[in-house]
Scaffold this active site. Structure first.
Site, PDB file in Angstrom:
ATOM      1  N   SER A 314       0.358  -3.691  -1.142  1.00 30.54           N
ATOM      2  CA  SER A 314       1.506  -3.711  -0.250  1.00 30.54           C
ATOM      3  C   SER A 314       1.600  -2.466   0.631  1.00 30.54           C
ATOM      4  CB  SER A 314       2.782  -3.908  -1.063  1.00 30.54           C
ATOM      5  OG  SER A 314       3.835  -4.324  -0.242  1.00 30.54           O
ATOM      6  N   ASP A 325      -7.846   0.645  10.933  1.00 35.18           N
ATOM      7  CA  ASP A 325      -7.857   0.058  12.281  1.00 35.18           C
ATOM      8  C   ASP A 325      -8.069   1.116  13.362  1.00 35.18           C
ATOM      9  OD1 ASP A 325      -7.556  -2.474  11.363  1.00 35.18           O
ATOM     10  OD2 ASP A 325      -5.577  -2.832  12.225  1.00 35.18           O
ATOM     11  N   LYS A 339      -1.403  -8.004  -1.196  1.00 34.44           N
ATOM     12  CA  LYS A 339      -0.011  -8.422  -1.009  1.00 34.44           C
ATOM     13  C   LYS A 339       0.445  -8.047   0.392  1.00 34.44           C
ATOM     14  CE  LYS A 339       4.729  -7.980  -2.415  1.00 34.44           C
ATOM     15  NZ  LYS A 339       5.149  -7.508  -1.081  1.00 34.44           N
TER      16      LYS A 339
END
Length: 500
Positions: A314, A325, A339
């Site tokens: 999470s 990224d 998650k």
């Protein structure tokens, strides 16, 4: 799949209820329902309520029936939505502040017994030697078989400085293990850090709580005071189950340029469609100056490795995904939990609430983590033996009723034949000592430091297929040791296009 948990409902003793939840708190208890209410079905519910009241073998309290009906309705949605009664709501609020009363274990149910998912570092359970995978078969003199998870949890709860005796069944141990655990008020320290050696620092975030960002800033400041010329930094998110969303945004913002997108969310209602940026308004949990204002400038460009494993979930995956990224850090370790959903707390009264899944979240480039997780750039197992321990561990895709990945329909559907691998890992696990993260025995940390120095890194023997949007690393998978050239991280200057 063999020893993986299939029927799993997680409750944390005194911690955040639910595994790896990224929480948002909202005062909005309800919204206007666009569709008409299903009158016939509601009439049936009222009829059942009446039958129980009139025909059940003994009287049943009205409030108990209603609360149990709400709990069952919400729990049927997905593994992370839940009704929070007075006690659970209080525990959740305490846990986000880093203080709670309990044994210090995260638990679920398996085969009618309470299964320990993870002991919390430095907790009473951790100190008496309880391990992930242990089954609790008896609570004092009470048999666990036949109890609901909620009933078992209520028995384990209690007042500070009171004791409970647990009977434990441990895999590959013939006799039951009996331990006595002292219930305590536990103050969790979610941030740790130290200099591993001159020039190389280690920071660990064990959970994302309200104090996490301030604690991280203090620790970074102290490390730079100790060594102003830090050449490499390891951010350790292993076994970090997540926590509050502002914490994840804030930790990411420490290492990324101002105003870039950290994570986006998307759901049914307007407030669930959001773009969280590296700006004070998205990560500060209290009034006052920007907590990041006095950080050393070097923290934005110092070469980084982020350590993750199957227990990273999470909020941890939000941080790892954002840094990956923007190519701000190399992600090292094993596939994360997967998650990718946000739970919002909707108060129903002054002391009850519903924890409801209201959105999926996406990395800055638009990747959905749900039921998939973050694929490391460098796949490194937890020991030099390539033991495959992570193959034994549960992931989001193993949970019943888990949300699908709306970007990748194949996520969570591919199953490998892991029986022999699991047997081998289970045998090896018996010989392993509990790992203290940041210690001299921490194999993954050693590999992270090696990478930062440009030295050979021992990769896993089997490197899983890289995520399409992840940094591409193509080691020779026929060798257990590969040399990966070190490239200094370059801060992001452009926000990747987001997809909602």
């Amino acid at each position: 799949m063999g020893i993986k948990i299939k029927n799993f409902g997680l409750i944390t003793l005194g911690m955040i209820a639910g595994v790896a939840a990224s929480f948002q708190f909202s005062a909005m208890a309800q919204k206007n329902v666009a569709e008409p209410l299903p009158i016939e079905e509601l009439r049936q519910l009222a009829d059942v309520f009446g039958l129980i009241k009139s025909d059940y073998v003994e009287p049943v309290d009205d409030s108990k029936l209603i609360s149990e009906a709400i709990s069952g309705m919400v729990a049927s949605l997905d593994p992370h939505s839940a009704y929070l009664d007075k006690k659970a709501f209080k525990e959740l609020q305490e846990s986000t502040q880093g203080t709670f009363v309990g044994l210090g274990i995260e638990v679920g149910m398996e085969d009618g017994y309470v299964k320990i998912i993870s002991p919390i570092e430095d907790s009473p359970a951790y100190r008496v030697g309880l391990k992930a995978g242990d089954l609790i078969t008896r609570l004092d003199s009470l048999q666990v078989k036949g109890l609901t998870l909620e009933e078992a949890v209520k028995h384990m709860r209690g007042e500070p400085n009171t004791k409970i005796t647990l009977t434990i069944a441990r895999k590959n141990v013939d006799k039951p293990i009996v331990v006595t655990v002292n219930r305590e008020v536990i103050k969790t320290q979610s941030v740790k850090g130290k200099m591993i050696e001159p020039g190389y620092a280690w920071l660990r975030v064990s959970q994302f709580q309200e104090p996490t960002l301030d604690d991280l800033v203090k620790k970074i400041t102290a490390l730079y005071a100790q060594d102003p010329k830090i050449k490499g930094l390891v951010l350790d998110l292993r076994n970090d189950p997540g926590g509050i969303l502002p914490g994840a945004v804030g930790v990411s913002s420490v290492f990324l340029p101002k105003n870039v997108t950290i994570v986006t969310t998307n759901g049914q209602i307007p407030e669930s469609k959001a773009d969280f940026k590296a700006k004070r308004e998205f990560y500060a949990t209290h009034s006052g100056p920007d907590p990041l204002a006095k950080l050393p400038e070097a923290i934005k460009s110092v070469p980084m490795v982020v350590l993750v494993n199957t227990g990273s979930a999470s909020a941890s995956e939000i941080v790892a995904g954002a840094l990956q990224d923007y190519k701000r850090a190399i992600i090292m370790g094993t596939q994360t939990f997967g998650k990718g959903s946000v739970q919002t707390i909707r108060p129903l009264s002054a002391d009850t609430a519903v924890k409801l899944t209201t959105a999926r979240y996406y990395t800055p480039s638009g990747r959905s983590i749900q039921a998939k997780g973050i694929t490391p750039d460098l796949n490194v197992e937890e020991t030099a033996n390539n033991d495959g321990i992570n193959s034994l561990r549960m992931r989001e895709s193993d949970l019943q009723k888990h949300l699908s990945n709306d970007k990748d329909t194949s996520a969570g559907t591919t199953k490998r034949d892991e029986v022999e691998e699991e047997k081998r890992a289970a045998e090896l696990e018996k010989t392993l000592k509990p790992l203290e993260y940041g210690s001299a025995d921490d194999f993954q940390l050693k590999q992270a430091i090696n990478h930062l120095k440009g030295l050979p890194v021992q990769l896993a023997k089997v490197v899983e297929k890289a995520d399409a949007n992840a940094t591409k690393i193509a080691p020779d998978t026929t060798k257990s040791t590969s040399t990966v050239p070190h490239k200094p991280a370059v801060p992001a200057t452009k926000v990747p296009e987001t997809t909602k």
